[in-house]
Each structure stands twice: as C-alpha cells, then as structure tokens.
Design a protein around this motif. Sequence first.
Motif, PDB file in Angstrom:
ATOM      1  N   PHE A 125       0.835  -1.209   0.000  1.00 29.19           N
ATOM      2  CA  PHE A 125       0.000   0.000   0.000  1.00 29.19           C
ATOM      3  C   PHE A 125       0.866   1.253   0.000  1.00 29.19           C
ATOM      4  N   ILE A 126       1.817   1.342   0.932  1.00 24.94           N
ATOM      5  CA  ILE A 126       2.609   2.570   1.042  1.00 24.94           C
ATOM      6  C   ILE A 126       3.574   2.735  -0.128  1.00 24.94           C
ATOM      7  N   GLN A 127       3.800   1.662  -0.891  1.00 22.43           N
ATOM      8  CA  GLN A 127       4.609   1.771  -2.106  1.00 22.43           C
ATOM      9  C   GLN A 127       3.760   2.252  -3.287  1.00 22.43           C
ATOM     10  N   GLY A 128       2.434   2.421  -3.058  1.00 27.88           N
ATOM     11  CA  GLY A 128       1.550   2.853  -4.137  1.00 27.88           C
ATOM     12  C   GLY A 128       1.138   1.706  -5.035  1.00 27.88           C
ATOM     13  N   LYS A 129       1.295   0.478  -4.543  1.00 30.42           N
ATOM     14  CA  LYS A 129       1.027  -0.702  -5.373  1.00 30.42           C
ATOM     15  C   LYS A 129      -0.271  -1.415  -5.019  1.00 30.42           C
ATOM     16  N   ASP A 130      -1.091  -0.806  -4.186  1.00 36.11           N
ATOM     17  CA  ASP A 130      -2.351  -1.437  -3.811  1.00 36.11           C
ATOM     18  C   ASP A 130      -3.300  -1.387  -5.013  1.00 36.11           C
ATOM     19  N   LYS A 131      -3.895  -2.534  -5.346  1.00 39.19           N
ATOM     20  CA  LYS A 131      -4.747  -2.603  -6.538  1.00 39.19           C
ATOM     21  C   LYS A 131      -5.977  -1.705  -6.424  1.00 39.19           C
ATOM     22  N   ARG A 132      -6.569  -1.634  -5.237  1.00 39.57           N
ATOM     23  CA  ARG A 132      -7.793  -0.841  -5.078  1.00 39.57           C
ATOM     24  C   ARG A 132      -7.534   0.640  -4.873  1.00 39.57           C
ATOM     25  N   PHE A 133      -6.449   0.974  -4.168  1.00 39.28           N
ATOM     26  CA  PHE A 133      -6.268   2.360  -3.743  1.00 39.28           C
ATOM     27  C   PHE A 133      -4.982   3.011  -4.243  1.00 39.28           C
ATOM     28  N   GLY A 134      -4.226   2.322  -5.086  1.00 39.76           N
ATOM     29  CA  GLY A 134      -2.977   2.873  -5.603  1.00 39.76           C
ATOM     30  C   GLY A 134      -3.154   4.217  -6.287  1.00 39.76           C
TER      31      GLY A 134
END
Length: 162
Positions: free
Chosen positions: A83-92
């Motif tokens: 998530f904090i890497q910007g790699k979350d599928k839903r919230f990137g």
Amino acid sequence: WDLQPGEDAPDFTLNDAQGNPVTLSDFKGKVVYLDFWGTWCYPCIQEIPNALKVQEKYKDAPVVFLYVSMEYDDDDVENWKNFIQGKDKRFGELLHNKPFPGVHLVAKKQFRNEAIAKYKINFAPTYVLIDQQGKIANARAKRPNEIAEYLDALIGGETLEK
C-alpha cells in the motif's frame, strides 16, 4: 484520553517497512503530526489526498508526518508494505501509484500493540500533534485538511488551545 497538552509524548519504537526500528523521540526538534491509521480503515484511506496536500504544503518546514499503520498480522503487514509503495490494486490511484511520502511505521496487533498503548487509540484515524520539545500539543488533533493553522502556530513557537 489521559494525554494532556504540555506532557511529554509517550515515546515508542516501531519498525518501518524495511524492518528498521524508528523511535518517536528521534524527531525531537521538529513538529510531529502523528497519524494512527490502517489499510483496513476506509475513513483513513479517504484522508490520503488531504494528507498528500498538507505534506506538500509543509515539505520545507520542520514538520514530520509520521504514519503508524495498525495492522493485525504478517499478511496485513505485507499488504501495508504494498500500500505505502503505491502498489495497492484498489487504492494505488490515491497515491498516483507512487510511494506514500512521510515516515511509515507499523504497529502489529492493531489497537493492542504495547508500544502505542499509552496513546489509548480506540478508533482510526486518530491524529496526535507533538511540538518541537516532544510534548503533546493535542492528543486528538484535527484531520489533515484542518491542521494547517495548528502546524503554523507550532512552527512559529506558539501554543494553541484545543
């Protein structure tokens, strides 16, 4: 909550995404905007665009944006790292698929994490404002879109009533 303005902020040490220990008191001399949140917390995630704006506004100021993600187990911690890497599928897209700026730490066992127990966190998001001397300025501070005047005052050395 028992934390009063002017009291020393309870110190804690938690790990960052690389597993390195980071201690709150390392940031003495700067204003700390402490954000207790979680990747499971939709209201927390909704605050990200405001968090990015306030970080941009204060990027050259003596302010640390310290995010403590309260995750439960190892799988949650792995999800947080993505998530904090910007790699979350839903919230990137909220992060423009880039890493979330700021200092990111993780508190396993969520609300029951011993390191943060003195903050008596029972809901997320919860924000705490700490002054340059490492003292509580506000144990239940405003959300990112409402915090600028408080940050300005602390940076200027003023104290603000709630």
